[in-house]
Design a protein around this motif. Structure first.
Motif, PDB file in Angstrom:
ATOM      1  N   LEU A  12       0.877  -1.172   0.000  1.00  0.00           N
ATOM      2  CA  LEU A  12       0.000   0.000   0.000  1.00  0.00           C
ATOM      3  C   LEU A  12       0.913   1.220   0.000  1.00  0.00           C
ATOM      4  O   LEU A  12       1.799   1.316   0.858  1.00  0.00           O
ATOM      5  CB  LEU A  12      -0.902  -0.015   1.241  1.00  0.00           C
ATOM      6  N   LEU A  13       0.732   2.114  -0.955  1.00  0.00           N
ATOM      7  CA  LEU A  13       1.571   3.306  -1.078  1.00  0.00           C
ATOM      8  C   LEU A  13       0.921   4.498  -0.397  1.00  0.00           C
ATOM      9  O   LEU A  13      -0.286   4.693  -0.494  1.00  0.00           O
ATOM     10  CB  LEU A  13       1.824   3.623  -2.551  1.00  0.00           C
ATOM     11  N   THR A  14       1.737   5.298   0.253  1.00  0.00           N
ATOM     12  CA  THR A  14       1.261   6.480   0.953  1.00  0.00           C
ATOM     13  C   THR A  14       2.328   7.563   0.910  1.00  0.00           C
ATOM     14  O   THR A  14       3.504   7.279   0.658  1.00  0.00           O
ATOM     15  CB  THR A  14       0.903   6.152   2.425  1.00  0.00           C
ATOM     16  N   PHE A  15       1.932   8.784   1.181  1.00  0.00           N
ATOM     17  CA  PHE A  15       2.864   9.887   1.394  1.00  0.00           C
ATOM     18  C   PHE A  15       3.018  10.182   2.890  1.00  0.00           C
ATOM     19  O   PHE A  15       3.794  11.047   3.275  1.00  0.00           O
ATOM     20  CB  PHE A  15       2.395  11.158   0.678  1.00  0.00           C
ATOM     21  N   ASP A  16       2.274   9.503   3.728  1.00  0.00           N
ATOM     22  CA  ASP A  16       2.259   9.744   5.175  1.00  0.00           C
ATOM     23  C   ASP A  16       3.434   9.035   5.841  1.00  0.00           C
ATOM     24  O   ASP A  16       3.290   7.968   6.434  1.00  0.00           O
ATOM     25  CB  ASP A  16       0.920   9.268   5.751  1.00  0.00           C
ATOM     26  N   ALA A  17       4.605   9.658   5.759  1.00  0.00           N
ATOM     27  CA  ALA A  17       5.837   9.034   6.264  1.00  0.00           C
ATOM     28  C   ALA A  17       5.861   8.936   7.787  1.00  0.00           C
ATOM     29  O   ALA A  17       6.292   7.931   8.345  1.00  0.00           O
ATOM     30  CB  ALA A  17       7.049   9.833   5.789  1.00  0.00           C
ATOM     31  N   LYS A  18       5.420   9.973   8.467  1.00  0.00           N
ATOM     32  CA  LYS A  18       5.513   9.993   9.935  1.00  0.00           C
ATOM     33  C   LYS A  18       4.416   9.170  10.600  1.00  0.00           C
ATOM     34  O   LYS A  18       4.657   8.536  11.613  1.00  0.00           O
ATOM     35  CB  LYS A  18       5.453  11.438  10.433  1.00  0.00           C
ATOM     36  N   GLY A  19       3.227   9.193  10.027  1.00  0.00           N
ATOM     37  CA  GLY A  19       2.113   8.494  10.648  1.00  0.00           C
ATOM     38  C   GLY A  19       1.970   7.076  10.163  1.00  0.00           C
ATOM     39  O   GLY A  19       2.559   6.135  10.707  1.00  0.00           O
ATOM     40  N   PHE A  20       1.211   6.909   9.114  1.00  0.00           N
ATOM     41  CA  PHE A  20       0.816   5.595   8.621  1.00  0.00           C
ATOM     42  C   PHE A  20       2.013   4.698   8.298  1.00  0.00           C
ATOM     43  O   PHE A  20       2.140   3.577   8.813  1.00  0.00           O
ATOM     44  CB  PHE A  20      -0.082   5.789   7.403  1.00  0.00           C
ATOM     45  N   ALA A  21       2.918   5.159   7.449  1.00  0.00           N
ATOM     46  CA  ALA A  21       4.036   4.311   7.013  1.00  0.00           C
ATOM     47  C   ALA A  21       4.928   3.924   8.185  1.00  0.00           C
ATOM     48  O   ALA A  21       5.329   2.763   8.312  1.00  0.00           O
ATOM     49  CB  ALA A  21       4.845   5.009   5.923  1.00  0.00           C
ATOM     50  N   GLY A  22       5.229   4.878   9.046  1.00  0.00           N
ATOM     51  CA  GLY A  22       6.089   4.588  10.192  1.00  0.00           C
ATOM     52  C   GLY A  22       5.463   3.606  11.167  1.00  0.00           C
ATOM     53  O   GLY A  22       6.108   2.643  11.600  1.00  0.00           O
ATOM     54  N   LYS A  23       4.222   3.833  11.503  1.00  0.00           N
ATOM     55  CA  LYS A  23       3.533   2.919  12.427  1.00  0.00           C
ATOM     56  C   LYS A  23       3.391   1.532  11.816  1.00  0.00           C
ATOM     57  O   LYS A  23       3.607   0.521  12.485  1.00  0.00           O
ATOM     58  CB  LYS A  23       2.155   3.467  12.794  1.00  0.00           C
ATOM     59  N   ALA A  24       3.017   1.482  10.543  1.00  0.00           N
ATOM     60  CA  ALA A  24       2.840   0.192   9.878  1.00  0.00           C
ATOM     61  C   ALA A  24       4.161  -0.574   9.824  1.00  0.00           C
ATOM     62  O   ALA A  24       4.184  -1.793  10.040  1.00  0.00           O
ATOM     63  CB  ALA A  24       2.281   0.401   8.476  1.00  0.00           C
ATOM     64  N   ARG A  25       5.247   0.122   9.576  1.00  0.00           N
ATOM     65  CA  ARG A  25       6.560  -0.527   9.530  1.00  0.00           C
ATOM     66  C   ARG A  25       6.907  -1.091  10.911  1.00  0.00           C
ATOM     67  O   ARG A  25       7.360  -2.236  11.027  1.00  0.00           O
ATOM     68  CB  ARG A  25       7.626   0.458   9.061  1.00  0.00           C
ATOM     69  N   ARG A  26       6.687  -0.307  11.965  1.00  0.00           N
ATOM     70  CA  ARG A  26       6.984  -0.780  13.321  1.00  0.00           C
ATOM     71  C   ARG A  26       6.136  -1.995  13.693  1.00  0.00           C
ATOM     72  O   ARG A  26       6.601  -2.878  14.411  1.00  0.00           O
ATOM     73  CB  ARG A  26       6.775   0.338  14.338  1.00  0.00           C
ATOM     74  N   LEU A  27       4.897  -2.039  13.192  1.00  0.00           N
ATOM     75  CA  LEU A  27       4.008  -3.162  13.492  1.00  0.00           C
ATOM     76  C   LEU A  27       4.269  -4.364  12.596  1.00  0.00           C
ATOM     77  O   LEU A  27       3.796  -5.468  12.879  1.00  0.00           O
ATOM     78  CB  LEU A  27       2.546  -2.725  13.355  1.00  0.00           C
ATOM     79  N   GLY A  28       4.988  -4.169  11.503  1.00  0.00           N
ATOM     80  CA  GLY A  28       5.293  -5.266  10.592  1.00  0.00           C
ATOM     81  C   GLY A  28       4.073  -5.816   9.868  1.00  0.00           C
ATOM     82  O   GLY A  28       3.971  -7.017   9.643  1.00  0.00           O
ATOM     83  N   VAL A  29       3.168  -4.930   9.470  1.00  0.00           N
ATOM     84  CA  VAL A  29       1.941  -5.384   8.805  1.00  0.00           C
ATOM     85  C   VAL A  29       2.230  -5.884   7.392  1.00  0.00           C
ATOM     86  O   VAL A  29       3.199  -5.487   6.757  1.00  0.00           O
ATOM     87  CB  VAL A  29       0.867  -4.266   8.769  1.00  0.00           C
ATOM     88  N   THR A  30       1.375  -6.779   6.951  1.00  0.00           N
ATOM     89  CA  THR A  30       1.443  -7.345   5.594  1.00  0.00           C
ATOM     90  C   THR A  30       0.106  -7.100   4.925  1.00  0.00           C
ATOM     91  O   THR A  30      -0.923  -7.414   5.520  1.00  0.00           O
ATOM     92  CB  THR A  30       1.742  -8.845   5.658  1.00  0.00           C
ATOM     93  N   PRO A  31       0.064  -6.564   3.716  1.00  0.00           N
ATOM     94  CA  PRO A  31       1.200  -6.151   2.902  1.00  0.00           C
ATOM     95  C   PRO A  31       1.890  -4.930   3.530  1.00  0.00           C
ATOM     96  O   PRO A  31       1.278  -4.201   4.310  1.00  0.00           O
ATOM     97  CB  PRO A  31       0.567  -5.802   1.566  1.00  0.00           C
ATOM     98  N   PRO A  32       3.133  -4.699   3.163  1.00  0.00           N
ATOM     99  CA  PRO A  32       3.835  -3.550   3.722  1.00  0.00           C
ATOM    100  C   PRO A  32       3.236  -2.230   3.244  1.00  0.00           C
ATOM    101  O   PRO A  32       2.642  -2.162   2.164  1.00  0.00           O
ATOM    102  CB  PRO A  32       5.258  -3.720   3.199  1.00  0.00           C
ATOM    103  N   VAL A  33       3.378  -1.222   4.081  1.00  0.00           N
ATOM    104  CA  VAL A  33       2.984   0.141   3.717  1.00  0.00           C
ATOM    105  C   VAL A  33       4.282   0.864   3.359  1.00  0.00           C
ATOM    106  O   VAL A  33       5.205   0.928   4.168  1.00  0.00           O
ATOM    107  CB  VAL A  33       2.236   0.842   4.866  1.00  0.00           C
ATOM    108  N   ARG A  34       4.346   1.350   2.123  1.00  0.00           N
ATOM    109  CA  ARG A  34       5.574   1.986   1.648  1.00  0.00           C
ATOM    110  C   ARG A  34       5.289   3.413   1.205  1.00  0.00           C
ATOM    111  O   ARG A  34       4.164   3.735   0.796  1.00  0.00           O
ATOM    112  CB  ARG A  34       6.146   1.209   0.466  1.00  0.00           C
TER     113      ARG A  34
END
Length: 136
Positions: free
Chosen positions: A111-133
């Protein structure tokens, strides 16, 4: 089967009394009589916003509302697996709308986003699949 709008669910779960009392009573009748009901995924999304944004309910209270709604055997929730996954990620700290967007994209590569601080960062820390990039 009858479909429910957000305002019916909000009147059921939020007891304001006063001018809303008649609608609250009607909402209780509609939800408690056992008739087959349908709740669209967009209604779930809006209900979370109403509970949080309008009435100021914190995530644990929102989760209790959704737990109850999901427990009603006569209520069909559109794309229930996505709603349940989003609820789980709300509990883990994601914004509910982002969590529902993510859960609804479960068959995608990312899932692509421009939300680097919120969505992408939190999703990366949680290790969700599919990845949020981040979209590049």
């Amino acid at each position: 089967m009858l479909a429910l709008d957000t305002n019916v669910l909000a009147r059921y779960y939020v007891r304001e009394g006063g001018a809303a009392q008649a609608q609250e009573a009607t909402a209780r009748k509609v939800l408690e009589r056992g008739t087959q009901l349908f709740v669209a995924k967009t209604v779930v999304l809006e209900l979370e916003w109403v509970l949080r944004g309008v009435y100021g309910h914190p995530p644990p209270d929102v989760c209790r509302v959704f737990d109850h709604l999901l427990s009603l055997e006569h209520v069909e929730i559109e794309d229930r697996p996505a709603v349940e996954a989003a609820l789980g990620n709300l509990r883990r700290g994601l914004d509910f709308a982002d969590a529902l967007h993510h859960a609804s994209s479960r068959s995608c590569e990312a899932l692509l986003t421009f939300d680097a601080k919120g969505f992408a960062g939190k999703a990366r820390r949680l290790g969700v699949t599919p990845p949020v990039r981040l979209a590049a």
